[in-house]
Motif scaffolding. Structure first.
Motif, PDB file in Angstrom:
ATOM      1  N   GLY A 151      -6.236   2.444   1.600  1.00 40.19           N
ATOM      2  CA  GLY A 151      -5.703   1.367   0.769  1.00 40.19           C
ATOM      3  C   GLY A 151      -6.715   0.914  -0.279  1.00 40.19           C
ATOM      4  O   GLY A 151      -6.389   0.756  -1.457  1.00 40.19           O
ATOM      5  N   CYS A 207       0.849  -1.194   0.000  1.00 39.18           N
ATOM      6  CA  CYS A 207       0.000   0.000   0.000  1.00 39.18           C
ATOM      7  C   CYS A 207       0.888   1.248   0.000  1.00 39.18           C
ATOM      8  O   CYS A 207       1.868   1.317   0.733  1.00 39.18           O
ATOM      9  CB  CYS A 207      -0.889  -0.009   1.243  1.00 39.18           C
ATOM     10  N   VAL A 224      -5.117  -0.668  10.340  1.00 42.09           N
ATOM     11  CA  VAL A 224      -5.171  -2.131  10.280  1.00 42.09           C
ATOM     12  C   VAL A 224      -4.453  -2.747  11.484  1.00 42.09           C
ATOM     13  O   VAL A 224      -4.913  -3.733  12.074  1.00 42.09           O
ATOM     14  CB  VAL A 224      -4.591  -2.636   8.941  1.00 42.09           C
ATOM     15  N   CYS A 227      -7.597  -0.513   5.029  1.00 45.74           N
ATOM     16  CA  CYS A 227      -8.438   0.608   5.437  1.00 45.74           C
ATOM     17  C   CYS A 227      -8.922   1.332   4.181  1.00 45.74           C
ATOM     18  O   CYS A 227      -8.494   1.012   3.076  1.00 45.74           O
ATOM     19  CB  CYS A 227      -7.659   1.533   6.379  1.00 45.74           C
ATOM     20  N   GLY A 233       2.153  -1.299   6.128  1.00 47.57           N
ATOM     21  CA  GLY A 233       2.683  -2.059   5.000  1.00 47.57           C
ATOM     22  C   GLY A 233       1.757  -3.156   4.518  1.00 47.57           C
ATOM     23  O   GLY A 233       2.195  -4.249   4.149  1.00 47.57           O
ATOM     24  N   CYS A 234       0.450  -2.877   4.487  1.00 51.67           N
ATOM     25  CA  CYS A 234      -0.489  -3.877   3.977  1.00 51.67           C
ATOM     26  C   CYS A 234      -0.121  -4.234   2.539  1.00 51.67           C
ATOM     27  O   CYS A 234       0.256  -3.368   1.752  1.00 51.67           O
ATOM     28  CB  CYS A 234      -1.913  -3.318   4.002  1.00 51.67           C
ATOM     29  N   TYR A 241       0.499   4.008   1.261  1.00 54.60           N
ATOM     30  CA  TYR A 241       0.349   4.890   2.416  1.00 54.60           C
ATOM     31  C   TYR A 241       1.184   4.407   3.610  1.00 54.60           C
ATOM     32  O   TYR A 241       2.379   4.392   3.528  1.00 54.60           O
ATOM     33  CB  TYR A 241      -1.129   5.055   2.762  1.00 54.60           C
ATOM     34  N   CYS A 242       0.571   3.983   4.690  1.00 50.68           N
ATOM     35  CA  CYS A 242       1.299   4.003   5.969  1.00 50.68           C
ATOM     36  C   CYS A 242       2.229   2.820   6.199  1.00 50.68           C
ATOM     37  O   CYS A 242       2.215   1.832   5.479  1.00 50.68           O
ATOM     38  CB  CYS A 242       0.310   4.150   7.113  1.00 50.68           C
TER      39      CYS A 242
HETATM   40  S1  SF4 Z   1      -3.501   0.492   7.242  1.00 46.67           S
HETATM   41 FE1  SF4 Z   1      -4.489   1.419   5.429  1.00 46.67          FE
HETATM   42  S2  SF4 Z   1      -3.060   3.046   4.789  1.00 46.67           S
HETATM   43 FE2  SF4 Z   1      -1.935   1.677   6.172  1.00 46.67          FE
HETATM   44  S3  SF4 Z   1      -0.931   0.216   4.821  1.00 46.67           S
HETATM   45 FE3  SF4 Z   1      -2.879  -0.701   5.460  1.00 46.67          FE
HETATM   46  S4  SF4 Z   1      -4.342  -0.173   3.859  1.00 46.67           S
HETATM   47 FE4  SF4 Z   1      -2.576   1.178   3.613  1.00 46.67          FE
END
Ligand code: SF4
Ligand SMILES: Nc1nc2c(c(=O)[nH]1)N[C@H]1C(S)=C(S)[C@@H](COP(=O)(O)OP(=O)(O)OC[C@H]3O[C@@H](n4cnc5c(=O)[nH]c(N)nc54)[C@H](O)[C@@H]3O)O[C@H]1N2
Ligand SMILES: Nc1nc2c(c(=O)[nH]1)N[C@H]1C(S)=C(S)[C@@H](COP(=O)(O)OP(=O)(O)OC[C@H]3O[C@@H](n4cnc5c(=O)[nH]c(N)nc54)[C@H](O)[C@@H]3O)O[C@H]1N2
Ligand SMILES: [Mo]
Length: 711
Positions: free
Chosen positions: A49, A11, A178, A46, A17-18, A13-14
């Motif tokens: 993602g 992902c 997550v 989330c 690391g999904c 974003y954060c």
């Molecule tokens: S928690 Fe959300 S923003 Fe963070 S890596 Fe997972 S999907 Fe992406």
């Protein structure tokens, strides 16, 4: 080049690391799934993602290189050759101490390594730093001081075994959603599990806490010492064992014994009874997992806050045990990987340091550069780098994958640094970044999905992402851009070493992984073939090694004595004298703290294109306690200015008793493009932690003034 119909990627974003699987039709992402087979998200993601495919609809997408012939003139389209020659010539002609690179924990490991090799190896310049300095550097300093090495001891799976979660300065429900789901699920499975949240604001995370300690800004160190003292006073600690298992533990306990718990409570800003109740969640040998983020790191005492969190685990004798330990949450998807490649101003690859001669020599041999070519002086850390540029000390500043106009403290000085530097190079994916407006050369990069590459998440898990989209126009992967400039500089110098002659991202990875052989972050065993098959956690020293979930078994760490170190008296004394550098007074009676909301990502260059996310907040706001709003004469929905010692910013007032009295909160997501006074970093202070050089983005003195709207 052929493009796959589905692809897996981290992902964008954060730092959780999904791993997300995108289904592609034509050249567009049709659907994103969280694959249940992939660690660490177990099929969860989330909204950010899930909607990450919408970031490709950016009308401001950069698609070709741009060059400004002179300051003040227009940015004009150019070829890659013209852009690369312009950058390479400027870097080669400037003295090594007058060039600088400012990068990002959102770059993949390949690009981060390439930049480090170009600047520290080829140019002999250590002025390389990144937004990780604004983010993780206090965690790096805390771990390194205590354990002799950076990197977290434990892993996400500790969540499923912990009894008490101490979440300090982290709004996980918004910013690591997550992972926070895993914390919440733990409490469902184990009803006895407890959550303690330390945050001045009653955040979404605090709403799930058994104990919310609304700490005063700057009050974390006394608060953590109070908890440590409570453990000792309750007879929960084997003092002799602690003293024997640590370096400095006996003296540390003596200093703790000299503290007055009532004084600690007063300085923490939390009523004593609440602290006593929270302390009890640590008693009885319960497994403590501390999870912390920017409320710990972004402080002039950030390193000491990290150390006090580590002390708690050491006191409990829980280091290296499942379900236990200090766990620093990383913010960006590759904040960890950047530390592994050594891109901060004081580092070299493989957790080496520029100040260590053996480390420099090892890298000079590895890179085939002249002995002594790496400077022994640490370069300028982020804030220092922009201060120096604003004072005219820099000829070439290359900014990649970060938007410093929006994110560095004291925004007006950042703008001045960019105006004053003769050649500003900005490597980004979108012209929506405020920093692009200051560029003399713009280098268009591929974004996630358009390139393959490697990133390391919060728990040392190294994940390879696929490429599954065709990049628009002339966009190129970040590593390719750096390699092209490196190659052009070698050619100019008549140097035939071919240090940047990589044919693919896998070549870059293969070279980088070998720099880590025998190092604490050993990932030499992570061959391309293995990473293509699935993620691995370091240390992973050889191709047969399964990877390592938990480090420091038996409490043995990487210091000379193998014992963890406790913090020293000088550090504690310094922290006591100045809790906040830019402190409140009669003219500026409130403390502004800044941070994030769930639906937005940093300077919004991505999330502004995702309609569902963008609709969630109306725009920039100040969250103010009812008492402070009344004192300032403002009400909910008013337009107000927050005025500080460096400037002002304007936004809409949200009156809320979730705010701590005396504290104003504002997200930093909206910057110059949302209006001339939207940028809250016009207010923030450039005071830094002395050990980590991390700026105190979480506290500066302000007052609120009502703005009369023009009719
Ligand atoms: S928690 Fe959300 S923003 Fe963070 S890596 Fe997972 S999907 Fe992406
Ligand atoms: N939605 C979303 N998620 C993100 C990001 C994003 O932009 N948007 N960014 C990512 C990145 S790079 C990072 S670094 C992380 C950051 O993740 P967090 O650290 O969770 O984010 P922040 O909101 O900056 O700060 C966390 C909390 O610190 C509190 N705080 C302020 N001052 C103090 C203090 O003195 N002591 C204590 N104990 N707490 C204090 C604030 O009230 C805030 O609730 O999030 C990552 N995830
Ligand atoms: N006041 C205040 N300020 C803060 C913070 C705070 O809490 N309060 N938090 C700090 C922290 S923790 C962080 S991490 C920083 C984040 O601050 P920034 O790094 O400035 O934030 P982003 O908006 O994520 O900027 C990333 C840029 O990279 C571009 N980009 C995206 N993908 C790619 C890519 O693959 N390649 C290239 N070349 N570019 C790409 C995006 O378009 C965007 O312009 O902000 C810091 N500033
Ligand atoms: Mo961050």
């Amino acid at each position: 080049m052929s493009v796959a119909r589905a692809g897996k990627a981290v992902c964008p974003y954060c730092g959780v690391g999904c791993v997300l699987t995108s289904t592609v039709e034509g050249n567009a992402v049709k659907r994103i799934r969280a694959d249940p087979a992939d660690a660490p998200n177990f099929g969860m993601m989330c909204p950010k993602g899930a909607l990450a495919g919408e970031v490709f609809s950016d009308p401001d997408r950069l698609t070709r290189p741009l060059i400004r012939r002179e300051k003040g003139g227009p940015l004009e389209p150019a070829t890659w050759e013209q852009a690369i020659v312009r950058v390479a010539d400027a870097l080669a002609e400037a003295p090594a101490d007058r060039v600088a690179w400012y990068g990002s924990g959102q770059l993949d490991t390949e690009a981060s390594y390439a930049f480090t090799k170009l600047f520290k190896g080829l140019l002999g310049c250590n002025h390389t730093d990144t937004n990780s300095r604004l983010c993780m550097s206090s965690a790096v300093a805390g771990y390194t001081q205590a354990f002799g090495s950076d990197g977290p001891p434990g892993c996400y799976a500790d969540i499923e075994e912990a009894d008490t979660f101490l979440i300090l300065g982290a709004n996980m429900a918004a910013n690591h959603p997550v992972l926070f789901n895993r914390v919440r699920r733990r409490r469902v499975v184990e009803p006895d599990a407890r959550i303690v949240v330390v945050d001045p604001r009653r955040t979404r995370t605090a709403a799930h806490a058994d104990h919310h300690l609304a700490v005063a800004p700057g009050g974390d160190v006394p608060l953590l010492r109070f908890l440590a003292r409570a453990l000792v006073d309750a007879g929960e600690i084997d003092a002799a064992a602690f003293a024997a298992a640590t370096d400095g533990g006996a003296a540390w306990l003596d200093r703790l014994a000299a503290e007055d718990p009532d004084d600690l409570a007063r300085r923490s800003g939390v009523p004593r009874a609440q602290l006593d109740a929270a302390a009890e969640t640590l008693f009885g040998g319960r497994k403590l997992m501390s999870l912390y983020c920017m409320g710990a790191n972004q402080s002039a005492q950030g390193t000491l806050k990290n150390r006090e969190l580590i002390h708690l685990s050491l006191l409990l004798g829980q280091l290296g045990r499942p379900g236990c330990g200090p766990f620093s949450l990383t913010g960006q998807p590759n904040a960890m990987g950047g530390r592994e490649v050594g891109y901060l101003a004081h580092q070299l690859p493989g957790y080496r340091l520029v100040a260590e001669s053996a480390d420099r020599e090892a890298m000079e041999r590895f890179w085939g550069t002249v002995r002594g070519s790496i400077s022994p002086e640490p370069g300028r850390a982020a804030v220092e780098m922009f201060k120096a540029a604003a004072a005219g000390a820099t000829d070439v500043l290359w900014v990649a994958c970060t938007n410093p106009v929006a994110s560095l403290p004291d925004a007006e000085r950042t703008r001045e640094a960019l105006r004053r530097t003769p050649l500003v190079v900005v490597q980004d994916v979108t012209a929506a970044s405020e920093t692009v407006a200051y560029a003399d050369v713009v280098l268009p990069a591929c974004q996630w999905g358009e390139k393959a590459g490697t990133m390391t998440n919060s728990e040392r898990l190294v994940v390879r992402s696929d490429r599954f989209l065709e990049a628009p126009g002339a966009c190129r992967p970040d590593w390719w851009i750096v390699a092209s400039v490196g190659h052009a500089i070698e050619e100019r110098r008549g140097d035939a070493a071919g240090r940047f002659a990589w044919a693919s991202h896998e070549d870059v990875w293969d070279e980088f992984r070998r720099t880590t052989t025998g190092r604490p972050c050993d990932l030499a065993g992570m061959t391309n073939e293995r990473l293509r098959a699935g993620p691995l956690q370091w240390p992973c020293p050889d191709p047969g090694h399964p990877g390592t979930a938990r480090r420091y078994a038996g409490g043995r760490v990487l210091t000379a004595s193998s014992k963890p170190r406790t913090a020293g008296e000088t550090q504690e004394t310094a922290a006591r004298s100045a809790a906040i550098c830019d402190a409140a007074d009669a003219a500026f009676p409130l403390v502004l703290t800044t941070g994030r909301v769930a639906s937005q990502w940093h300077s919004r260059t991505k999330t502004r294109h995702v309609a569902v996310l963008d609709a969630q907040e109306g725009g920039p706001f100040f969250e103010v306690h009812p008492d402070d709003a009344a004192a300032a004469g403002v009400t909910h929905g008013d337009r107000a200015a927050v005025v500080g010692r460096r400037g002002r910013a304007e936004a809409t007032v949200r009156v809320s008793d979730e705010a701590r009295p005396g504290c104003v909160f504002s997200p930093f997501h909206w910057a110059d493009s949302a209006g001339p006074l939207a940028n809250v970093n016009q207010l923030t202070s450039d005071a830094v932690d002395p050990a980590s050089q991390q700026p105190e983005l979480k506290a500066c003195a302000v007052r609120i003034e009502k703005v009369e709207e023009a009719r």
